[in-house]
Design a protein around this motif. Structure first.
Motif, PDB file in Angstrom:
ATOM      1  N   UNK A  56       0.827  -1.205   0.000  1.00 51.51           N
ATOM      2  CA  UNK A  56       0.000   0.000   0.000  1.00 51.51           C
ATOM      3  C   UNK A  56       0.864   1.259   0.000  1.00 51.51           C
ATOM      4  N   UNK A  57       1.893   1.277   0.835  1.00 52.41           N
ATOM      5  CA  UNK A  57       2.764   2.454   0.896  1.00 52.41           C
ATOM      6  C   UNK A  57       3.533   2.658  -0.409  1.00 52.41           C
ATOM      7  N   UNK A  58       3.997   1.559  -1.009  1.00 51.64           N
ATOM      8  CA  UNK A  58       4.720   1.664  -2.273  1.00 51.64           C
ATOM      9  C   UNK A  58       3.835   2.245  -3.375  1.00 51.64           C
ATOM     10  N   UNK A  59       2.588   1.804  -3.404  1.00 51.68           N
ATOM     11  CA  UNK A  59       1.662   2.333  -4.410  1.00 51.68           C
ATOM     12  C   UNK A  59       1.349   3.806  -4.129  1.00 51.68           C
ATOM     13  N   UNK A  60       1.101   4.131  -2.877  1.00 48.82           N
ATOM     14  CA  UNK A  60       0.730   5.496  -2.503  1.00 48.82           C
ATOM     15  C   UNK A  60       1.864   6.489  -2.751  1.00 48.82           C
ATOM     16  N   UNK A  61       3.071   6.124  -2.362  1.00 46.82           N
ATOM     17  CA  UNK A  61       4.204   7.041  -2.445  1.00 46.82           C
ATOM     18  C   UNK A  61       5.102   6.786  -3.662  1.00 46.82           C
ATOM     19  N   UNK A  67       9.639  -1.746   4.550  1.00 45.33           N
ATOM     20  CA  UNK A  67       9.374  -1.720   5.993  1.00 45.33           C
ATOM     21  C   UNK A  67       9.971  -2.939   6.676  1.00 45.33           C
ATOM     22  N   UNK A  68      10.504  -2.709   7.843  1.00 38.88           N
ATOM     23  CA  UNK A  68      10.978  -3.778   8.729  1.00 38.88           C
ATOM     24  C   UNK A  68      12.055  -4.655   8.098  1.00 38.88           C
ATOM     25  N   UNK A  69      12.853  -4.081   7.223  1.00 44.94           N
ATOM     26  CA  UNK A  69      13.966  -4.834   6.653  1.00 44.94           C
ATOM     27  C   UNK A  69      15.232  -3.992   6.766  1.00 44.94           C
ATOM     28  N   UNK A  70      16.349  -4.611   6.458  1.00 44.30           N
ATOM     29  CA  UNK A  70      17.605  -3.863   6.523  1.00 44.30           C
ATOM     30  C   UNK A  70      17.727  -2.872   5.363  1.00 44.30           C
ATOM     31  N   UNK A  72      15.109  -0.789   4.662  1.00 46.37           N
ATOM     32  CA  UNK A  72      14.074   0.224   4.899  1.00 46.37           C
ATOM     33  C   UNK A  72      14.629   1.608   4.591  1.00 46.37           C
ATOM     34  N   UNK A  73      13.851   2.391   3.841  1.00 47.73           N
ATOM     35  CA  UNK A  73      14.332   3.710   3.420  1.00 47.73           C
ATOM     36  C   UNK A  73      14.265   4.706   4.580  1.00 47.73           C
ATOM     37  N   UNK A  74      15.106   5.730   4.505  1.00 48.50           N
ATOM     38  CA  UNK A  74      15.040   6.816   5.473  1.00 48.50           C
ATOM     39  C   UNK A  74      13.675   7.491   5.339  1.00 48.50           C
ATOM     40  N   UNK A  75      13.078   7.804   6.456  1.00 44.31           N
ATOM     41  CA  UNK A  75      11.775   8.462   6.437  1.00 44.31           C
ATOM     42  C   UNK A  75      10.602   7.511   6.348  1.00 44.31           C
ATOM     43  N   UNK A  76      10.847   6.202   6.364  1.00 46.23           N
ATOM     44  CA  UNK A  76       9.759   5.229   6.248  1.00 46.23           C
ATOM     45  C   UNK A  76       8.759   5.377   7.393  1.00 46.23           C
TER      46      UNK A  76
END
Length: 168
Positions: A56-61, A67-70, A72-76
Motif C-alpha cells: 500500500x505504501x509503495x503504491x501510494x508514495x 518496511x521492517x527490513x535492513x 528500509x528507506x530513510x523516512x519510512x
C-alpha cells in the motif's frame, strides 16, 4: 452473538497465521483502543501485516519502502505516520482529535503501531474510522477492540463499513 463468533474466528486466524512467515490469503488488521484515565489518554495499538502495508505504501508514495527490513528507506516511519493519520480518524464527544504517533515495533511479519490521543474529560461518545489497507485490498477487515469507561466492545470494520461508534 453471531458477530462475536465471527470476530473470534477472524482473530484466531490472525494469531494462527501471523506465526508463520509464509504468504497469507486473508487481509486483516487488529487495533486495540484503551482509555487510560490515570494517564489522561487514549492508547491505540494497531497490528498490520508488513507485506500488505509495504504494498500500500509503495503504491501510494510510488517508491519501495522496505518496511521492517535492513533496506528500509530513510523516512519510512514518517510515511507510516502520514498514512495512518489519513486512514484512522478519532472523534471524542463528537469532536475530531488528532493522534500522536509514538513508535513502531516488529513482531514476526506484523508491524505494531503505537498511537495516543491526550484526553482527560469524561467520554460520552467515541467514534473511530479505520480504513487501513482498504484502498488496495477490498476484502480487508480491520478488527477493532475497545475498552473505554471500563466497557469493552469489538467491531469488524470493512471497506463498506469502516466506522465504529460508541455512546456512554
Amino acid at each position: 452473538m453471531k458477530n462475536n463468533i465471527k470476530i473470534g474466528v477472524i482473530l484466531f486466524l490472525f494469531v494462527f497465521f501471523s506465526s508463520f512467515n509464509s504468504l497469507h490469503k486473508f487481509y486483516v488488521s487488529v487495533t486495540q483502543v484503551d482509555y487510560v484515565k490515570t494517564k489522561n489518554r487514549i492508547e491505540i495499538t494497531s497490528r498490520i501485516f508488513i507485506d500488505d502495508f509495504n504494498k500500500v505504501l509503495e503504491k501510494k508514495y510510488n517508491k519501495k519502502i522496505y518496511l521492517a527490513s535492513n533496506r528500509q528507506i530513510d523516512g519510512a516511519e514518517k510515511l507510516v505516520e502520514n498514512y495512518l493519520k489519513e486512514k484512522i480518524k478519532v472523534m471524542i464527544n463528537k469532536k475530531p482529535y488528532d493522534f500522536q504517533f509514538l513508535a513502531t515495533e516488529i513482531d514476526n511479519d506484523v508491524l505494531i503501531c503505537y498511537l495516543k490521543v491526550n484526553f482527560s474529560e469524561k467520554i460520552t461518545t467515541f467514534e473511530i474510522e479505520n480504513s487501513v489497507l482498504t484502498e488496495m485490498f477490498k476484502e480487508q477487515q480491520n478488527l477493532l477492540h475497545t475498552n473505554i469507561n471500563n466497557e469493552k466492545s469489538s467491531f469488524l470494520l470493512t471497506n463498506s463499513d469502516s466506522t465504529a461508534f460508541l455512546e456512554f
